[in-house]
Design a protein around this motif. Structure first.
Motif, PDB file in Angstrom:
ATOM      1  N   GLU A  51       0.824  -1.214   0.000  1.00 22.55           N
ATOM      2  CA  GLU A  51       0.000   0.000   0.000  1.00 22.55           C
ATOM      3  C   GLU A  51       0.856   1.260   0.000  1.00 22.55           C
ATOM      4  N   MET A  52       1.948   1.256   0.764  1.00 23.81           N
ATOM      5  CA  MET A  52       2.831   2.428   0.796  1.00 23.81           C
ATOM      6  C   MET A  52       3.456   2.676  -0.581  1.00 23.81           C
ATOM      7  N   ILE A  53       3.867   1.604  -1.237  1.00 26.14           N
ATOM      8  CA  ILE A  53       4.458   1.752  -2.570  1.00 26.14           C
ATOM      9  C   ILE A  53       3.408   2.250  -3.551  1.00 26.14           C
ATOM     10  N   ARG A  54       2.222   1.637  -3.548  1.00 26.39           N
ATOM     11  CA  ARG A  54       1.147   2.064  -4.463  1.00 26.39           C
ATOM     12  C   ARG A  54       0.778   3.528  -4.248  1.00 26.39           C
ATOM     13  N   GLN A  55       0.709   3.932  -2.988  1.00 28.60           N
ATOM     14  CA  GLN A  55       0.374   5.323  -2.677  1.00 28.60           C
ATOM     15  C   GLN A  55       1.467   6.263  -3.185  1.00 28.60           C
ATOM     16  N   GLN A  56       2.722   5.896  -2.978  1.00 26.89           N
ATOM     17  CA  GLN A  56       3.834   6.757  -3.386  1.00 26.89           C
ATOM     18  C   GLN A  56       3.901   6.925  -4.898  1.00 26.89           C
ATOM     19  N   ILE A  57       3.591   5.866  -5.647  1.00 22.93           N
ATOM     20  CA  ILE A  57       3.644   5.956  -7.110  1.00 22.93           C
ATOM     21  C   ILE A  57       2.295   6.353  -7.714  1.00 22.93           C
ATOM     22  N   ASN A  58       1.303   6.573  -6.836  1.00 16.15           N
ATOM     23  CA  ASN A  58      -0.033   6.992  -7.258  1.00 16.15           C
ATOM     24  C   ASN A  58      -0.669   6.003  -8.234  1.00 16.15           C
ATOM     25  N   ARG A  59      -0.547   4.712  -7.914  1.00 15.24           N
ATOM     26  CA  ARG A  59      -1.125   3.634  -8.716  1.00 15.24           C
ATOM     27  C   ARG A  59      -1.798   2.648  -7.754  1.00 15.24           C
ATOM     28  N   PRO A  60      -3.068   2.902  -7.379  1.00 15.79           N
ATOM     29  CA  PRO A  60      -3.731   2.103  -6.347  1.00 15.79           C
ATOM     30  C   PRO A  60      -3.897   0.621  -6.686  1.00 15.79           C
ATOM     31  N   ASN A  61      -3.842   0.267  -7.970  1.00 16.35           N
ATOM     32  CA  ASN A  61      -4.044  -1.132  -8.352  1.00 16.35           C
ATOM     33  C   ASN A  61      -2.772  -1.809  -8.847  1.00 16.35           C
ATOM     34  N   ALA A  62      -1.633  -1.175  -8.655  1.00 14.46           N
ATOM     35  CA  ALA A  62      -0.373  -1.736  -9.150  1.00 14.46           C
ATOM     36  C   ALA A  62      -0.056  -3.052  -8.449  1.00 14.46           C
ATOM     37  N   ARG A  63       0.446  -3.989  -9.220  1.00 19.30           N
ATOM     38  CA  ARG A  63       0.950  -5.238  -8.675  1.00 19.30           C
ATOM     39  C   ARG A  63       2.384  -4.972  -8.221  1.00 19.30           C
ATOM     40  N   LYS A  80      23.643 -15.122   5.391  1.00 20.28           N
ATOM     41  CA  LYS A  80      23.800 -14.715   3.999  1.00 20.28           C
ATOM     42  C   LYS A  80      23.383 -13.266   3.816  1.00 20.28           C
ATOM     43  N   ARG A  81      23.863 -12.677   2.723  1.00 17.58           N
ATOM     44  CA  ARG A  81      23.471 -11.327   2.312  1.00 17.58           C
ATOM     45  C   ARG A  81      22.483 -11.486   1.164  1.00 17.58           C
ATOM     46  N   PHE A  82      21.379 -10.741   1.251  1.00 19.67           N
ATOM     47  CA  PHE A  82      20.314 -10.824   0.253  1.00 19.67           C
ATOM     48  C   PHE A  82      20.061  -9.476  -0.401  1.00 19.67           C
ATOM     49  N   ASN A  83      19.588  -9.538  -1.624  1.00 24.32           N
ATOM     50  CA  ASN A  83      19.088  -8.363  -2.321  1.00 24.32           C
ATOM     51  C   ASN A  83      17.582  -8.572  -2.474  1.00 24.32           C
ATOM     52  N   ILE A  84      16.798  -7.608  -1.993  1.00 22.37           N
ATOM     53  CA  ILE A  84      15.350  -7.650  -2.197  1.00 22.37           C
ATOM     54  C   ILE A  84      15.022  -6.586  -3.238  1.00 22.37           C
ATOM     55  N   ARG A  85      14.525  -7.031  -4.363  1.00 20.08           N
ATOM     56  CA  ARG A  85      14.172  -6.135  -5.466  1.00 20.08           C
ATOM     57  C   ARG A  85      12.657  -6.005  -5.506  1.00 20.08           C
ATOM     58  N   TYR A  86      12.176  -4.774  -5.437  1.00 19.83           N
ATOM     59  CA  TYR A  86      10.748  -4.477  -5.574  1.00 19.83           C
ATOM     60  C   TYR A  86      10.521  -3.934  -6.979  1.00 19.83           C
ATOM     61  N   TYR A  87       9.498  -4.460  -7.646  1.00 13.52           N
ATOM     62  CA  TYR A  87       9.158  -3.922  -8.953  1.00 13.52           C
ATOM     63  C   TYR A  87       7.654  -4.040  -9.194  1.00 13.52           C
ATOM     64  N   THR A  88       7.184  -3.314 -10.190  1.00 18.97           N
ATOM     65  CA  THR A  88       5.749  -3.237 -10.486  1.00 18.97           C
ATOM     66  C   THR A  88       5.504  -3.682 -11.929  1.00 18.97           C
ATOM     67  N   PRO A  89       5.446  -4.996 -12.172  1.00 17.64           N
ATOM     68  CA  PRO A  89       5.254  -5.467 -13.540  1.00 17.64           C
ATOM     69  C   PRO A  89       3.918  -4.981 -14.116  1.00 17.64           C
ATOM     70  N   GLY A  90       3.967  -4.498 -15.336  1.00 17.96           N
ATOM     71  CA  GLY A  90       2.749  -4.032 -16.002  1.00 17.96           C
ATOM     72  C   GLY A  90       2.330  -2.625 -15.654  1.00 17.96           C
ATOM     73  N   THR A  91       3.056  -1.964 -14.785  1.00 21.12           N
ATOM     74  CA  THR A  91       2.721  -0.586 -14.403  1.00 21.12           C
ATOM     75  C   THR A  91       3.885   0.315 -14.774  1.00 21.12           C
ATOM     76  N   GLY A  98      10.368  12.247 -20.013  1.00 19.44           N
ATOM     77  CA  GLY A  98       9.293  11.909 -20.937  1.00 19.44           C
ATOM     78  C   GLY A  98       9.147  10.422 -21.197  1.00 19.44           C
ATOM     79  N   SER A  99      10.134   9.624 -20.787  1.00 18.02           N
ATOM     80  CA  SER A  99      10.044   8.181 -20.975  1.00 18.02           C
ATOM     81  C   SER A  99       9.193   7.564 -19.864  1.00 18.02           C
ATOM     82  N   THR A 100       8.944   6.272 -19.974  1.00 18.61           N
ATOM     83  CA  THR A 100       8.218   5.547 -18.928  1.00 18.61           C
ATOM     84  C   THR A 100       8.984   4.282 -18.585  1.00 18.61           C
ATOM     85  N   ARG A 101       8.819   3.835 -17.340  1.00 23.19           N
ATOM     86  CA  ARG A 101       9.395   2.554 -16.926  1.00 23.19           C
ATOM     87  C   ARG A 101       8.695   2.093 -15.653  1.00 23.19           C
ATOM     88  N   MET A 102       8.823   0.810 -15.366  1.00 27.06           N
ATOM     89  CA  MET A 102       8.216   0.295 -14.138  1.00 27.06           C
ATOM     90  C   MET A 102       9.102   0.641 -12.947  1.00 27.06           C
TER      91      MET A 102
END
Length: 151
Positions: A51-63, A80-91, A98-102
């Motif tokens: 919800e925090m991510i969706r609110q910040q990117i102003n996309r309430p239905n983002a996956r 172990k050391r981990f990398n946690i990658r958050y992304y929004t496929p399809g958004t 002027g470009s767009t990206r997820m």
């Protein structure tokens, strides 16, 4: 999305990752990656973090997806050391050029087989360290008064 928004999200990620509450169980996700032969695990993020991510990117239905990869084995046995990658496929998000990206952002952290960071042996010890590092008094929840600098 502007640079300020991305910086805000990046600043919140470590806290969001293990925030208490409903939603994605990150400890479970990291344990799955720790025990996986390829060192990877992923999950669709739910609850407060999503919800925090969706609110910040102003996309309430983002996956929102969290993908964990093992970066390295640490000196402490079972850690172990981990990398946690958050992304929004399809958004896709508009960029200032002027470009767009997820959305695609990452945070790295360390965890051991006991589900705690290296050098921490219990939940109590972890909470104690977090309170100490935050500068809050555990009983009052207010900042600890620092002695005035002598002139």
């Amino acid at each position: 999305m502007n640079a300020k928004g991305i910086v805000s999200l990046l600043a919140l990620l470590p806290a969001m990752t293990f925030a208490a509450g409903d939603g994605t169980d990150y400890r479970d996700l990291l344990m799955k990656a720790m025990n996986a032969k390829d060192g990877k695990a992923s999950v669709e993020v739910t609850g407060r973090t999503a919800e925090m991510i969706r609110q910040q990117i102003n996309r309430p239905n983002a996956r929102v997806v969290a993908e964990v990869t093992t970066v390295a084995n640490l000196k402490q046995e079972g850690c172990k050391r981990f990398n946690i990658r958050y992304y929004t496929p399809g958004t896709l998000l508009p960029m200032t050029d002027g470009s767009t990206r997820m959305l695609d952002m990452s945070v790295k952290l360390n965890m051991c087989q006991n589900g705690l960071p290296p050098g921490v042996d219990s939940e109590y010890e972890l909470e104690e360290r977090m309170v100490k590092d935050s500068g809050l008094k555990p009983d009052l929840g207010s900042p600890i008064q620092q002695p005035a600098a002598q002139q």
